[in-house]
Design an enzyme around this catalytic site. Sequence first.
Site, mmCIF file in Angstrom:
data_model
loop_
_atom_site.group_PDB
_atom_site.id
_atom_site.type_symbol
_atom_site.label_atom_id
_atom_site.label_comp_id
_atom_site.label_asym_id
_atom_site.label_seq_id
_atom_site.Cartn_x
_atom_site.Cartn_y
_atom_site.Cartn_z
ATOM 1 N N ASN A 1 -51.030 -38.645 30.782
ATOM 2 C CA ASN A 1 -51.398 -37.645 29.775
ATOM 3 C C ASN A 1 -51.169 -38.191 28.361
ATOM 4 O O ASN A 1 -52.005 -38.022 27.464
ATOM 5 C CB ASN A 1 -50.553 -36.373 29.941
ATOM 6 C CG ASN A 1 -50.828 -35.643 31.255
ATOM 7 O OD1 ASN A 1 -51.797 -35.919 31.937
ATOM 8 N ND2 ASN A 1 -49.953 -34.708 31.607
ATOM 9 N N ASN B 1 -38.036 -31.118 24.469
ATOM 10 C CA ASN B 1 -38.193 -29.714 24.110
ATOM 11 C C ASN B 1 -36.812 -29.100 23.911
ATOM 12 O O ASN B 1 -35.789 -29.739 24.151
ATOM 13 C CB ASN B 1 -39.061 -28.958 25.123
ATOM 14 C CG ASN B 1 -38.406 -28.821 26.486
ATOM 15 O OD1 ASN B 1 -37.175 -28.771 26.584
ATOM 16 N ND2 ASN B 1 -39.208 -28.769 27.531
ATOM 17 N N THR C 1 -39.193 -30.028 20.187
ATOM 18 C CA THR C 1 -40.329 -29.108 20.170
ATOM 19 C C THR C 1 -39.899 -27.769 20.770
ATOM 20 O O THR C 1 -38.917 -27.694 21.507
ATOM 21 C CB THR C 1 -41.516 -29.673 20.972
ATOM 22 O OG1 THR C 1 -41.115 -29.809 22.347
ATOM 23 C CG2 THR C 1 -41.958 -31.018 20.438
ATOM 24 N N ASP D 1 -53.854 -22.746 28.786
ATOM 25 C CA ASP D 1 -53.088 -23.606 29.688
ATOM 26 C C ASP D 1 -52.204 -24.529 28.843
ATOM 27 O O ASP D 1 -52.715 -25.368 28.101
ATOM 28 C CB ASP D 1 -54.066 -24.435 30.543
ATOM 29 C CG ASP D 1 -53.356 -25.209 31.649
ATOM 30 O OD1 ASP D 1 -52.124 -25.343 31.586
ATOM 31 O OD2 ASP D 1 -54.053 -25.672 32.567
ATOM 32 N N ASP E 1 -47.169 -33.441 26.163
ATOM 33 C CA ASP E 1 -47.630 -34.835 26.218
ATOM 34 C C ASP E 1 -48.601 -35.132 25.070
ATOM 35 O O ASP E 1 -48.596 -36.229 24.511
ATOM 36 C CB ASP E 1 -48.307 -35.108 27.562
ATOM 37 C CG ASP E 1 -47.342 -34.905 28.715
ATOM 38 O OD1 ASP E 1 -46.146 -35.222 28.554
ATOM 39 O OD2 ASP E 1 -47.768 -34.408 29.768
#
Length: 280
Positions: free
Chosen positions: A44, A176, A194, A221, A227
């Site tokens: 990704n 995250n 994040t 989604d 990524d």
Amino acid sequence: MSPHIAVVGSINADLFVRMPRLPGRGETVAGGEPEWFPGGKGANQAVAAARLGARVSMHGAVGNDAPGEMVLQNLAAAHVDLTHVRKVEIPTSVALVLVEETGENQIVIARGANDMVHVDDQAFEHIDAVIIQHEIPEAALLQVAAACSSLLCLNGAPVREIPDELRNRVDVLIVNEHEFESYGRPTRGVVVVTAGAGEAVAYQDGVAIARATPPRVNAVDTVGAGDTFVGAFVVALTSGLDVQSSLTRAVFAASLSTLSHGAQSGMPTAQEVDEFLGVQ
Ligand code: RIB
């Protein structure tokens, strides 16, 4: 001149099942039809960086099977160099992605070819940055840490112990907010945290040096958004942007990526990010 980035990481076939709500322990929930998408954090991030204009080399492993072929085709379509992707005699790794109506998801990774990833010492000559994550063996990550002399970005997902040899070499750690809490000791360099639709913050030596709030979008989604963020941040940084501008581009790119189903399908081009930034 576009940056040259190597991604050393996982290549998965993602099996999506959508359902009204995620199952509890011991529970069976009826879901929709199975859908296969190319995925894996490494693949990704490679596609994200390539779509944003970087020259990207993927280092990984797939099985000699249809799921592996599906992911390789998508990488090739994004013009990712596959010279360092090995075909091995065990199946391609599969991610079972359960998504409930709220968008919340759970992912289980079935082990496979990702366990066979390794790199050679000469792999990173003339490379501006190397991106790694935690879905391949630790031994491969240590090989990268020893062989890489350029910017090294670790996406610390999923959470796993970071050995000191790696911790002391990483220039950029991206996690995250939940992962951030799990890592007690930060790495050296820049740490980017994040928070999904919330504010992303970049820290240096524990001090916040940049902040960016993602634009509001009607996400369909969110799988792969993290990524996209990683790929976009590293492309921006290696293109010469400062941390604040890189963070802003990354949150915009990640938001755009949530507008399509599957991890890789909605990843934006540099022009799409520019246009989106222009209208905000
Ligand atoms: O970050 C999203 C990815 O995590 C999915 O594509 C899945 O393959 C898992 O590795």
